[in-house]
Design a protein around this motif. Structure first.
Motif, PDB file in Angstrom:
ATOM      1  N   THR A 100     142.190 -13.305 -25.665  1.00 51.58           N
ATOM      2  CA  THR A 100     141.181 -12.389 -26.305  1.00 51.58           C
ATOM      3  C   THR A 100     140.017 -13.342 -26.877  1.00 51.58           C
ATOM      4  O   THR A 100     139.903 -14.462 -26.395  1.00 51.58           O
ATOM      5  CB  THR A 100     142.098 -12.013 -27.829  1.00 51.58           C
ATOM      6  N   TRP A 107     135.144  -9.651 -28.932  1.00 52.22           N
ATOM      7  CA  TRP A 107     136.123  -8.363 -28.602  1.00 52.22           C
ATOM      8  C   TRP A 107     136.509  -7.872 -29.895  1.00 52.22           C
ATOM      9  O   TRP A 107     136.370  -6.632 -30.199  1.00 52.22           O
ATOM     10  CB  TRP A 107     137.242  -8.582 -27.706  1.00 52.22           C
ATOM     11  N   ARG A 149     135.075  -4.348 -31.279  1.00 50.03           N
ATOM     12  CA  ARG A 149     135.755  -3.194 -31.261  1.00 50.03           C
ATOM     13  C   ARG A 149     136.531  -2.806 -32.700  1.00 50.03           C
ATOM     14  O   ARG A 149     136.993  -1.566 -32.777  1.00 50.03           O
ATOM     15  CB  ARG A 149     137.110  -3.453 -30.377  1.00 50.03           C
ATOM     16  N   CYS A 173     150.600   3.818 -42.812  1.00 47.57           N
ATOM     17  CA  CYS A 173     149.309   3.550 -43.581  1.00 47.57           C
ATOM     18  C   CYS A 173     148.994   4.354 -44.525  1.00 47.57           C
ATOM     19  O   CYS A 173     147.857   4.154 -45.032  1.00 47.57           O
ATOM     20  CB  CYS A 173     148.169   3.272 -42.212  1.00 47.57           C
ATOM     21  N   ARG A 223     148.192  -8.101 -26.884  1.00 45.60           N
ATOM     22  CA  ARG A 223     146.622  -8.489 -27.749  1.00 45.60           C
ATOM     23  C   ARG A 223     146.044  -7.179 -28.271  1.00 45.60           C
ATOM     24  O   ARG A 223     145.149  -7.260 -28.954  1.00 45.60           O
ATOM     25  CB  ARG A 223     145.859  -9.024 -26.642  1.00 45.60           C
ATOM     26  N   GLY A 260     146.313   2.872 -29.122  1.00 47.78           N
ATOM     27  CA  GLY A 260     145.040   2.740 -30.044  1.00 47.78           C
ATOM     28  C   GLY A 260     144.061   3.871 -29.769  1.00 47.78           C
ATOM     29  O   GLY A 260     143.903   4.685 -30.848  1.00 47.78           O
ATOM     30  N   GLN A 261     143.873   4.294 -28.371  1.00 49.20           N
ATOM     31  CA  GLN A 261     143.011   5.488 -28.136  1.00 49.20           C
ATOM     32  C   GLN A 261     143.599   6.960 -28.898  1.00 49.20           C
ATOM     33  O   GLN A 261     142.687   7.616 -29.452  1.00 49.20           O
ATOM     34  CB  GLN A 261     142.585   5.555 -26.799  1.00 49.20           C
ATOM     35  N   HIS A 264     141.278   4.038 -45.405  1.00 46.27           N
ATOM     36  CA  HIS A 264     142.175   2.861 -44.802  1.00 46.27           C
ATOM     37  C   HIS A 264     141.452   2.281 -44.031  1.00 46.27           C
ATOM     38  O   HIS A 264     140.729   2.434 -43.250  1.00 46.27           O
ATOM     39  CB  HIS A 264     143.221   3.630 -44.015  1.00 46.27           C
ATOM     40  N   ALA A 309     141.420   0.168 -41.153  1.00 45.72           N
ATOM     41  CA  ALA A 309     141.836  -0.138 -39.839  1.00 45.72           C
ATOM     42  C   ALA A 309     140.901  -0.631 -38.830  1.00 45.72           C
ATOM     43  O   ALA A 309     141.024  -1.582 -37.973  1.00 45.72           O
ATOM     44  CB  ALA A 309     142.650   1.095 -39.045  1.00 45.72           C
ATOM     45  N   ASN A 310     139.850   0.102 -38.786  1.00 48.09           N
ATOM     46  CA  ASN A 310     138.750  -0.125 -37.670  1.00 48.09           C
ATOM     47  C   ASN A 310     137.367   0.490 -38.516  1.00 48.09           C
ATOM     48  O   ASN A 310     137.421   1.437 -38.699  1.00 48.09           O
ATOM     49  CB  ASN A 310     139.178   0.788 -36.465  1.00 48.09           C
ATOM     50  N   ARG A 357     134.816   1.224 -37.068  1.00 57.04           N
ATOM     51  CA  ARG A 357     134.187   2.320 -36.221  1.00 57.04           C
ATOM     52  C   ARG A 357     134.940   3.592 -36.757  1.00 57.04           C
ATOM     53  O   ARG A 357     134.190   4.799 -36.554  1.00 57.04           O
ATOM     54  CB  ARG A 357     134.626   2.227 -34.588  1.00 57.04           C
ATOM     55  N   ILE A 358     135.956   3.591 -37.060  1.00 59.90           N
ATOM     56  CA  ILE A 358     136.838   4.664 -37.486  1.00 59.90           C
ATOM     57  C   ILE A 358     136.048   5.088 -38.930  1.00 59.90           C
ATOM     58  O   ILE A 358     135.779   6.318 -39.363  1.00 59.90           O
ATOM     59  CB  ILE A 358     138.332   4.856 -37.798  1.00 59.90           C
ATOM     60  N   ASN A 370     144.014  -4.884 -41.015  1.00 61.23           N
ATOM     61  CA  ASN A 370     144.764  -3.636 -41.245  1.00 61.23           C
ATOM     62  C   ASN A 370     146.084  -4.226 -42.032  1.00 61.23           C
ATOM     63  O   ASN A 370     146.859  -4.651 -41.313  1.00 61.23           O
ATOM     64  CB  ASN A 370     144.966  -2.820 -40.016  1.00 61.23           C
TER      65      ASN A 370
HETATM   66  O1  UT7 Z   1     146.652   2.052 -39.145  1.00 59.42           O
HETATM   67  C1  UT7 Z   1     146.752   3.045 -38.531  1.00 59.42           C
HETATM   68  C2  UT7 Z   1     145.804   3.522 -37.782  1.00 59.42           C
HETATM   69  N1  UT7 Z   1     145.552   2.464 -36.499  1.00 59.42           N
HETATM   70  C3  UT7 Z   1     144.270   2.642 -36.040  1.00 59.42           C
HETATM   71  O2  UT7 Z   1     143.410   3.323 -36.820  1.00 59.42           O
HETATM   72  C4  UT7 Z   1     143.990   1.949 -34.767  1.00 59.42           C
HETATM   73  C5  UT7 Z   1     143.067   2.953 -34.092  1.00 59.42           C
HETATM   74  N2  UT7 Z   1     142.629   2.410 -32.798  1.00 59.42           N
HETATM   75  C6  UT7 Z   1     141.797   1.375 -32.597  1.00 59.42           C
HETATM   76  O3  UT7 Z   1     141.244   0.912 -33.506  1.00 59.42           O
HETATM   77  C7  UT7 Z   1     141.232   1.093 -31.372  1.00 59.42           C
HETATM   78  O4  UT7 Z   1     141.752   1.949 -30.503  1.00 59.42           O
HETATM   79  C8  UT7 Z   1     141.807  -0.481 -30.831  1.00 59.42           C
HETATM   80  C9  UT7 Z   1     140.997  -1.356 -31.743  1.00 59.42           C
HETATM   81  C10 UT7 Z   1     143.072  -0.633 -31.165  1.00 59.42           C
HETATM   82  C11 UT7 Z   1     141.584  -0.773 -29.240  1.00 59.42           C
HETATM   83  O5  UT7 Z   1     139.906  -0.472 -29.226  1.00 59.42           O
HETATM   84  P1  UT7 Z   1     139.390   0.354 -27.948  1.00 59.42           P
HETATM   85  O6  UT7 Z   1     137.903   0.488 -28.029  1.00 59.42           O
HETATM   86  O7  UT7 Z   1     139.983   1.789 -28.087  1.00 59.42           O
HETATM   87  O8  UT7 Z   1     139.835  -0.254 -26.746  1.00 59.42           O
HETATM   88  P2  UT7 Z   1     140.844   0.206 -25.627  1.00 59.42           P
HETATM   89  O9  UT7 Z   1     142.409   0.121 -26.021  1.00 59.42           O
HETATM   90  O10 UT7 Z   1     140.238   1.064 -24.822  1.00 59.42           O
HETATM   91  O11 UT7 Z   1     140.605  -1.313 -24.490  1.00 59.42           O
HETATM   92  C12 UT7 Z   1     139.702  -1.547 -23.901  1.00 59.42           C
HETATM   93  C13 UT7 Z   1     139.803  -2.960 -23.094  1.00 59.42           C
HETATM   94  C14 UT7 Z   1     141.083  -2.879 -22.211  1.00 59.42           C
HETATM   95  O12 UT7 Z   1     140.597  -3.465 -21.061  1.00 59.42           O
HETATM   96  P3  UT7 Z   1     140.196  -2.570 -19.712  1.00 59.42           P
HETATM   97  O13 UT7 Z   1     141.443  -1.981 -19.347  1.00 59.42           O
HETATM   98  O14 UT7 Z   1     139.026  -1.986 -19.949  1.00 59.42           O
HETATM   99  O15 UT7 Z   1     140.056  -3.926 -18.715  1.00 59.42           O
HETATM  100  C15 UT7 Z   1     142.227  -3.433 -23.209  1.00 59.42           C
HETATM  101  O16 UT7 Z   1     143.014  -4.426 -22.170  1.00 59.42           O
HETATM  102  O17 UT7 Z   1     139.979  -3.905 -24.039  1.00 59.42           O
HETATM  103  C16 UT7 Z   1     141.137  -4.800 -23.592  1.00 59.42           C
HETATM  104  N3  UT7 Z   1     141.561  -5.435 -25.042  1.00 59.42           N
HETATM  105  C17 UT7 Z   1     141.274  -6.536 -25.415  1.00 59.42           C
HETATM  106  N4  UT7 Z   1     140.513  -7.575 -25.026  1.00 59.42           N
HETATM  107  C18 UT7 Z   1     140.303  -8.753 -25.615  1.00 59.42           C
HETATM  108  C19 UT7 Z   1     142.526  -4.609 -25.834  1.00 59.42           C
HETATM  109  N5  UT7 Z   1     142.702  -5.606 -26.860  1.00 59.42           N
HETATM  110  C20 UT7 Z   1     142.041  -6.720 -26.565  1.00 59.42           C
HETATM  111  C21 UT7 Z   1     141.945  -7.874 -27.113  1.00 59.42           C
HETATM  112  N6  UT7 Z   1     141.047  -8.784 -26.664  1.00 59.42           N
HETATM  113  N7  UT7 Z   1     142.832  -8.233 -28.472  1.00 59.42           N
END
Ligand code: UT7
Length: 325
Positions: free
Chosen positions: A35, A39, A43, A119, A158, A217-218, A252, A254-255, A257-258, A282
């Motif tokens: 990681t 990133w 993100r 949460c 991760r 996550g998405q 809350h 969490a992110n 961007r949200i 979070n």
């Molecule tokens: O508390 C309850 C509420 N929870 C939330 O609100 C969480 C909501 N979700 C999110 O905040 C986001 O979806 C995340 C932060 C969890 C993920 O962000 P994302 O922009 O949706 O990323 P993604 O899951 O689409 O992943 C994009 C890329 C992937 O790689 P490829 O497939 O594009 O090659 C992941 O494998 O980022 C990769 N990735 C990472 N890379 C480096 C995922 N986690 C990591 C990491 N380090 N820790």
């Protein structure tokens, strides 16, 4: 005379061990998991989180946050007649973490129970406490969110382990002849259980299933942005207010961007949003009261401000509470 509920003090507690993103990069690299600070920051907005050490439980963080809230309110523990703890990381299967907190605070006799809405837990707990105060069942309540999510994390995943942290936040909620909690709005949709869960359980002395956090996550992200706008508008409507009346949005954490997406939909500038996700990660049910207490102690949130607290999380659950602070 109409009876209302008002927040009279806030408190919080973070365990001393602070892990920056660089610390997480190193911790994961030791397991062959890649990681990066870039990133995580880009993100999520997270730069650091706090983790408890061995032998420290949600009740320890909750009790400390509660002591700080009692001191801020100028209320004695002996005068508390209700304790609600929102947590998904209880000390034990039972009794409730609230019962353990009650004992740690040296209180006895008043009703205590946990609320499990992940949460959104603090929003649910505040809603229940407000109703109990308004109907005369309680007069001085401790409402606490406390979590040790570090115990649920899979450090080989991760996509989740970099997101969460430990902590607790608390408020004292007191009966008042002027409105403090202006409106509440809570919801759930159990068909989304699978997108954010810890599927394991204890049975016959063994852990059955996987006891570590799983998240799509998405899917969570997409649902969160929609329901956070809806519940914010519902809470405002119930109180006859509009987004223009909000001094501080305390969502809350969490992110980022949200949070920015919700602020944009409500046409609120980011300088009206309390942000602690960068320093706490979070912390699930603890995140809103932790953010509230930090904003109060930083001099951002002041007496008389209108606050919109809102949360979203596993269940799927979501909700908002509008507060005249
Ligand atoms: O508390 C309850 C509420 N929870 C939330 O609100 C969480 C909501 N979700 C999110 O905040 C986001 O979806 C995340 C932060 C969890 C993920 O962000 P994302 O922009 O949706 O990323 P993604 O899951 O689409 O992943 C994009 C890329 C992937 O790689 P490829 O497939 O594009 O090659 C992941 O494998 O980022 C990769 N990735 C990472 N890379 C480096 C995922 N986690 C990591 C990491 N380090 N820790």
């Amino acid at each position: 005379m109409t009876r209302f509920a008002r927040i009279s003090g806030t408190g919080s507690c973070l365990p001393p061990q602070r892990l920056t993103n660089a610390d997480m990069v190193a911790k994961l690299a030791a397991r062959g998991v890649e990681t990066s600070d870039d990133w995580i920051v880009e993100r999520t907005g997270i730069r650091a989180r706090h983790f408890v050490g061995d032998g420290v439980f949600a009740s320890d963080l909750a009790a400390e946050a509660a002591r700080n809230a009692l001191a801020a309110a100028g209320v004695l523990g002996a005068d508390i007649d209700l304790i609600i703890v929102a947590t998904s990381t209880p000390d034990m299967v039972f009794p409730s973490t609230a019962a353990i907190v009650q004992n740690k605070l040296g209180i006895a006799g008043c009703p205590v129970f946990d609320v499990q809405a992940v949460c959104s837990g603090f929003i649910y707990a505040l809603t229940v406490a407000e109703a109990m105060i308004r109907t005369g069942t309680a007069s001085k309540a401790l409402v606490i969110g406390a979590e040790v999510f570090s115990r649920l994390l899979d450090f080989n995943d991760r996509t989740t382990c970099v997101l969460f942290g430990d902590g607790a936040g608390a408020v004292v909620l007191e009966a008042s002849d002027t409105p403090g909690i202006l409106s509440t709005d809570i919801h759930a949709d159990g068909k989304h259980t699978d997108i954010l869960c810890v599927p394991g359980h204890v049975s016959g002395g063994q852990i059955m299933g996987d006891p570590l956090l799983k998240m799509d996550g998405q899917a969570v992200f997409k649902l969160a942005v929609g329901v956070l706008e809806d519940t914010a508008r519902a809470a405002l409507d119930k109180a006859g207010k509009t987004a223009a009346d909000i001094d501080w949005l305390i969502p809350h954490q969490a992110n980022i961007r949200i949070m920015a997406g919700t602020a944009r939909k409500l046409k609120l500038p980011m300088d009206k949003v309390v942000v602690t996700v960068d320093q706490h990660g979070n912390t699930s049910a603890a995140s809103i009261p932790l953010a509230l207490d930090h904003a109060v102690r930083a001099g951002q949130v002041k007496k008389g401000d209108t606050l919109l607290l809102e949360g979203v999380g596993g269940g799927f659950t979501w909700g908002a509470v509008l507060v005249d602070f």
